[in-house]
Motif scaffolding. Structure first.
Motif, PDB file in Angstrom:
ATOM      1  N   UNK A 223     -39.863  -3.050 -14.604  1.00  0.00           N
ATOM      2  CA  UNK A 223     -40.849  -1.984 -14.788  1.00  0.00           C
ATOM      3  C   UNK A 223     -42.269  -2.529 -14.712  1.00  0.00           C
ATOM      4  N   UNK A 224     -42.479  -3.736 -15.223  1.00  0.00           N
ATOM      5  CA  UNK A 224     -43.813  -4.345 -15.157  1.00  0.00           C
ATOM      6  C   UNK A 224     -44.244  -4.554 -13.711  1.00  0.00           C
ATOM      7  N   UNK A 225     -43.300  -4.829 -12.820  1.00  0.00           N
ATOM      8  CA  UNK A 225     -43.624  -5.017 -11.400  1.00  0.00           C
ATOM      9  C   UNK A 225     -44.191  -3.745 -10.782  1.00  0.00           C
ATOM     10  N   UNK A 226     -43.775  -2.596 -11.289  1.00  0.00           N
ATOM     11  CA  UNK A 226     -44.231  -1.334 -10.702  1.00  0.00           C
ATOM     12  C   UNK A 226     -45.331  -0.690 -11.556  1.00  0.00           C
ATOM     13  N   UNK A 227     -45.870  -1.463 -12.514  1.00  0.00           N
ATOM     14  CA  UNK A 227     -47.006  -0.983 -13.290  1.00  0.00           C
ATOM     15  C   UNK A 227     -46.669  -0.142 -14.493  1.00  0.00           C
ATOM     16  N   UNK A 228     -45.439  -0.249 -14.989  1.00  0.00           N
ATOM     17  CA  UNK A 228     -45.005   0.553 -16.138  1.00  0.00           C
ATOM     18  C   UNK A 228     -44.607  -0.389 -17.270  1.00  0.00           C
ATOM     19  N   UNK A 229     -45.052  -0.087 -18.465  1.00  0.00           N
ATOM     20  CA  UNK A 229     -44.732  -0.904 -19.636  1.00  0.00           C
ATOM     21  C   UNK A 229     -43.674  -0.203 -20.475  1.00  0.00           C
ATOM     22  N   UNK A 230     -42.487  -0.790 -20.537  1.00  0.00           N
ATOM     23  CA  UNK A 230     -41.395  -0.256 -21.355  1.00  0.00           C
ATOM     24  C   UNK A 230     -40.639  -1.429 -21.952  1.00  0.00           C
ATOM     25  N   UNK A 231     -39.723  -1.119 -22.853  1.00  0.00           N
ATOM     26  CA  UNK A 231     -38.854  -2.127 -23.445  1.00  0.00           C
ATOM     27  C   UNK A 231     -37.429  -1.595 -23.402  1.00  0.00           C
ATOM     28  N   UNK A 232     -36.500  -2.401 -22.906  1.00  0.00           N
ATOM     29  CA  UNK A 232     -35.107  -1.994 -22.830  1.00  0.00           C
ATOM     30  C   UNK A 232     -34.368  -2.294 -24.109  1.00  0.00           C
ATOM     31  N   UNK A 233     -33.662  -1.294 -24.624  1.00  0.00           N
ATOM     32  CA  UNK A 233     -32.897  -1.477 -25.852  1.00  0.00           C
ATOM     33  C   UNK A 233     -31.840  -0.389 -25.936  1.00  0.00           C
ATOM     34  N   UNK A 234     -30.714  -0.705 -26.554  1.00  0.00           N
ATOM     35  CA  UNK A 234     -29.663   0.296 -26.730  1.00  0.00           C
ATOM     36  C   UNK A 234     -30.016   1.293 -27.819  1.00  0.00           C
ATOM     37  N   UNK A 235     -31.028   0.971 -28.641  1.00  0.00           N
ATOM     38  CA  UNK A 235     -31.447   1.861 -29.720  1.00  0.00           C
ATOM     39  C   UNK A 235     -32.919   2.179 -29.572  1.00  0.00           C
ATOM     40  N   UNK A 236     -33.282   3.363 -29.980  1.00  0.00           N
ATOM     41  CA  UNK A 236     -34.690   3.744 -29.986  1.00  0.00           C
ATOM     42  C   UNK A 236     -35.412   2.985 -31.080  1.00  0.00           C
ATOM     43  N   UNK A 237     -36.632   2.523 -30.776  1.00  0.00           N
ATOM     44  CA  UNK A 237     -37.410   1.775 -31.771  1.00  0.00           C
ATOM     45  C   UNK A 237     -37.839   2.692 -32.894  1.00  0.00           C
ATOM     46  N   UNK A 238     -37.780   2.205 -34.104  1.00  0.00           N
ATOM     47  CA  UNK A 238     -38.242   2.970 -35.259  1.00  0.00           C
ATOM     48  C   UNK A 238     -39.194   2.097 -36.062  1.00  0.00           C
ATOM     49  N   UNK A 239     -40.308   2.650 -36.435  1.00  0.00           N
ATOM     50  CA  UNK A 239     -41.291   1.864 -37.184  1.00  0.00           C
ATOM     51  C   UNK A 239     -40.829   1.668 -38.616  1.00  0.00           C
ATOM     52  N   UNK A 240     -41.123   0.511 -39.156  1.00  0.00           N
ATOM     53  CA  UNK A 240     -40.749   0.187 -40.523  1.00  0.00           C
ATOM     54  C   UNK A 240     -42.009  -0.123 -41.316  1.00  0.00           C
TER      55      UNK A 240
END
Length: 653
Positions: A223-240
């Motif tokens: 995704x960074x190659x095409x100008x998009x910032x994401x993170x791959x994970x099997x779970x959605x990130x949750x703030x703590x």
């Protein structure tokens, strides 16, 4: 044009009520003026359409009700004062507006989506076409001859006269841009640069899942190659509490708003990455194997090839990207089809010399009910937001107008200026609709089906035509590029196409111009006047390629084997001066393996390819034996060797 053909032209499909349900809405000023102008012509139109059959007058009035809707939209776009002098591009957009509005109304009324929008499109196109012919035939046309000719070309395009699908000339005129200039522009596109970055990242290969998608751990880098910032994970990130938000190396300062990096569970949740990935695969720049994706030899040309070769790769990639991004919609969601239709309509209009005004594209029809306005606004907003993403990639510019850069007009035309594509999006009649019911004669000249086209001056003696011949319906695309003398008879072009596609010349064939109702050219029976099909085709041996295809963009179809129905779209890409040497005819490029004879058409061939390459397929052994394949042999549907074809051509010519 006979009276029967007039009535067929406006034939109302069974079950359709025209546009009466819309007539009760309070009209806008433009709609009111259009209604008054059309009403003044009603008696003459009814007489013109009357073929003496019961219901002719009612058909005429229903036709005019649809014409009023379109003319109202036309006047909103142009502030025109009458309906007897019509500007082709705004009229085409008005027709598209009406079709989209009716579809949006259907969406607002039904939770199950659109059911008759294609029939509505057929009726709308036929009604407006009949009205234009009425103006021309009765001497009421007050516009220029050039405008009338463009309108007739437009309707001929809707009837099948298309350079990519059914052999005629498309609605879009592609500008002639020097290869060097076109290459410079395309190579600087953000789209191309991001695709090149993705290819560089793929390198010697990247692992893929069983479905051909990137693995989760690689999505962030891809995704960074095409100008998009994401993170791959099997779970959605949750703030703590007390924890840093994902994507931040340190806590945000006082008053700053933290924007966490989106977390995705699949590459398909990153639309741009998925579209670029699909386009790379479809344009054969990468090969997605069972366990990994690798770059192809063509990718080296894409990144740093010679002018002609690299330009071809870049243009083909842009076309595949547009196809993936616009036409690769979820067909289970009816609104996605409407949005794709809006995108295609805007892109086609933006590729003309009279690009659409953004303000008018976004404006809902004044006379529409509130529910329709709301639905129109939502769908248009989504379509425009997706086009804005295209603008970030350099595919068009958006300011007061939508505009496609000249170097990309050919790519837009190649994808969307196609009768099958527009029909699939509900923007025009299907080319194989029953003529008597839904797509009556759209040949504006009114000539008999076996009449010869108006003679056109062929290219200069000794000139060479660069033809692109595409096998319609093939996936992945099967096409050939070939150089032939402009004076070559069609009977010899038949032999050329047979060699290009590996056919065995054991079935009937014919050439056809001006759409599916246009004249055909075939070998004549030496013992009779008709051709081998019992039809009055013209003698293919007495007509040259240059006579039928006199200019860049002109085209025709070559159909071989009327059982399997292999339809080849033949289009002129360039008219070149005599090169003073070299083999002619000569194949210069191509893609896709030639199908086997008697393999059941494009769909049948696709099934055979799948069966012979899948040991678990129930017909695997049967088809391998039928094709004469030995143990260990594989069938690559993308393989093509121009040298083999040129040897075959040299043997024949």
């Amino acid at each position: 044009m006979t009276k029967n053909s007039r009535n067929k032209r406006t034939g109302n499909p069974a079950g359709m009520g025209g546009s009466g349900s819309r007539a009760s809405q309070a009209p806008s000023l433009s709609a009111f003026r259009a209604g008054r102008a059309v009403d003044a012509l009603t008696p003459a139109f009814v007489r013109w359409l009357d073929d003496g059959k019961p219901g002719a007058a009612a058909s005429a009035l229903e036709c005019l009700a649809q014409v009023k809707n379109v003319m109202g939209r036309y006047m909103e776009r142009t502030a025109a004062a009458d309906v007897t002098s019509l500007d082709p591009v705004p009229l085409a957009l008005a027709v598209s507006d009406e079709i989209s509005a009716v579809a949006a109304a259907a969406m607002a009324d039904s939770a199950y989506g659109v059911t008759d929008d294609v029939d509505e499109a057929v009726y709308t196109v036929n009604a407006v076409h009949a009205f234009v012919e009425f103006l021309a035939e009765t001497g009421r046309w007050s516009g220029s001859e050039g405008q009338l000719s463009e309108l007739r070309d437009f309707f001929d395009t809707l009837g099948g006269d298309d350079g990519y699908s059914d052999g005629g000339r498309g609605f879009i005129d592609v500008p002639d841009i020097p290869d060097k200039d076109a290459l410079q522009y395309l190579s600087e596109l953000a789209l191309i640069q991001r695709a090149a970055a993705l290819l560089e990242w793929i390198g010697d290969g990247k692992p893929v899942t069983a479905t051909g998608a990137l693995r989760l751990r690689d999505i962030e880098a891809a995704a960074a190659c095409v100008g998009v910032t994401v993170r791959g994970s099997t779970k959605r990130a949750a703030s703590q509490p007390g924890a840093l938000l994902p994507g931040f190396d340190e806590a945000p300062g006082f008053g700053e708003v933290a924007e966490p990096v989106p977390t995705v569970r699949s590459m398909y949740e990153v639309p741009l990455l998925a579209q670029l990935w699909n386009a790379l695969a479809d344009s054969e720049l990468i090969e997605v194997q069972s366990t990994k994706a690798v770059r192809s030899a063509a990718s080296d040309v894409f990144v740093a090839g010679g002018t002609a070769e690299r330009l071809e790769e870049l243009e083909f990639f842009v076309e595949q990207f547009l196809e993936s991004a616009v036409l690769g919609f979820d067909r289970e969601q009816p609104w996605e089809r409407l949005i794709a239709g809006m995108q295609a309509s805007i892109l086609l209009a933006a590729a003309t010399p009279d690009p659409p005004l953004k303000e008018r594209v976004l404006a809902a029809p004044e006379s529409a009910p509130e529910a329709e306005k709301m639905m129109f606004g939502v769908l248009t907003g989504v379509a425009v937001s997706r086009l804005e993403a295209f603008a970030e990639l350099g595919l068009l510019t958006i300011d007061t107008h939508f505009r496609v850069p000249p170097a990309l007009v050919g790519c837009v035309a190649g994808v969307f200026d196609d009768e099958w594509v527009l029909s699939d999006l509900g923007l025009q009649p299907a080319p194989d609709e029953d003529v008597d019911l839904t797509t009556p004669s759209l040949a504006a000249s009114g000539a008999a089906p076996d009449a010869a086209p108006t003679p056109t001056a062929p290219p200069a003696d000794g000139s060479i035509l660069q033809l692109k011949i595409m096998l319609n319906g093939s996936k992945p695309p099967i096409w050939r590029r070939v150089l032939v003398p402009s004076g070559m008879p069609l009977s010899q072009l038949h032999r050329v196409i047979q060699a290009l596609f590996g056919w065995l010349d054991c079935h009937l064939h014919h050439f056809q111009t001006a759409g599916y109702r246009g004249p055909t050219y075939a070998p004549l029976d030496p013992d009779g006047e008709d051709d081998f099909y019992g039809e009055s085709s013209l003698d293919e041996a007495k007509v040259s390629v240059g006579e039928l295809l006199p200019a860049v963009g002109s085209g025709m179809t070559y159909t071989y084997d009327f059982g399997d129905n292999w339809v080849h779209a033949v289009k002129v890409e360039k008219v070149l001066p005599a090169d003073g040497g070299g083999q002619l005819p000569r194949c210069t490029a191509g893609r896709g393996a030639a199908p086997a004879e008697d393999s059941g058409g494009t769909w049948g061939w696709a099934d055979i390819v799948e069966a012979v390459n899948d040991p678990r397929h129930e017909e695997h052994k049967e088809y391998r034996e039928w094709l004469g394949m030995k143990p260990g042999d594989t069938l690559d549907p993308k393989a093509f060797d121009p040298d083999e074809v040129n040897q075959e051509l040299a043997d024949h010519f």
